[in-house]
Design an enzyme around this catalytic site. Sequence first.
Site, PDB file in Angstrom:
ATOM      1  N   PRO A   1     -56.484 -42.576 -66.919  1.00  0.00           N
ATOM      2  CG  PRO A   1     -54.935 -44.256 -67.407  1.00  0.00           C
ATOM      3  CD  PRO A   1     -55.562 -43.002 -67.964  1.00  0.00           C
ATOM      4  CB  CYS A   2     -56.483 -40.570 -62.007  1.00  0.00           C
ATOM      5  SG  CYS A   2     -58.272 -40.504 -62.018  1.00  0.00           S
ATOM      6  CG  HIS A   3     -58.430 -46.418 -62.578  1.00  0.00           C
ATOM      7  ND1 HIS A   3     -58.738 -45.670 -63.709  1.00  0.00           N
ATOM      8  CD2 HIS A   3     -58.155 -47.679 -63.015  1.00  0.00           C
ATOM      9  CE1 HIS A   3     -58.657 -46.443 -64.768  1.00  0.00           C
ATOM     10  NE2 HIS A   3     -58.302 -47.669 -64.380  1.00  0.00           N
TER      11      HIS A   3
END
Length: 164
Positions: free
Chosen positions: A128-130
Site C-alpha cells: 500500500p504505497c497509497h
Amino acid sequence: MLTYISEYDSALGKIYLASNEKALIGLWFENQKYFESTIQNECIEKDTPVLIRTKEWLDVYFDHKEPDFIPEISFEGTPFQKKVWNELLKIPYGKTITYMDIAKKLGISSARAVGQAVGRNPISIIVPCHRVIGANHKITGYAGGIDKKIALLEIEGYDLTILK
C-alpha cells in the site's frame, strides 16, 4: 522463466497483473508510471492460481472491505527498495504514514530516498504505497495518479479531512 499476465477491471480503471510461476510480481493501473517495470521475460496471458487469488483480493478490497489474506508476492528490486516495500506492508488498512516515518524505521535520514523507492513499488494497492503521505500531512505523488491515491484512501474509509 515465464511471466504470466492478466487484467482486472476495477472501479478505478483497468489493472494489470503479472506473476511468475509462484508469486505476484506486478500490479499496475493502466498507464501507471513504471508500468510493467518488473516484466522482463516472455509473457503468457493466463490466470494462474496466484493471479486468481490476487483478483479475489481485489474483489474484497474494491467492495470496501479489508482482505484477510495477501496473495503470495515476490519483490524484484534493489535490497533498499525491498526493505521499503516490506515496511509498506506493515501500514494498517485505512491508516497513513509519512515518508520520514519510514526513513526513521529504517534508520536513515532521507525521506527522499524512501519516496523514490515507494514510487517504484511494483505491486500497487496490495503493497500500500497509497498510504504514504508527506511530512505536512499532504497527499503527495502516486505513480498511478493522485486521483487514484485519494480514491484508494476513500475506499479504506480514511478521513481525508485531516490531510492538508
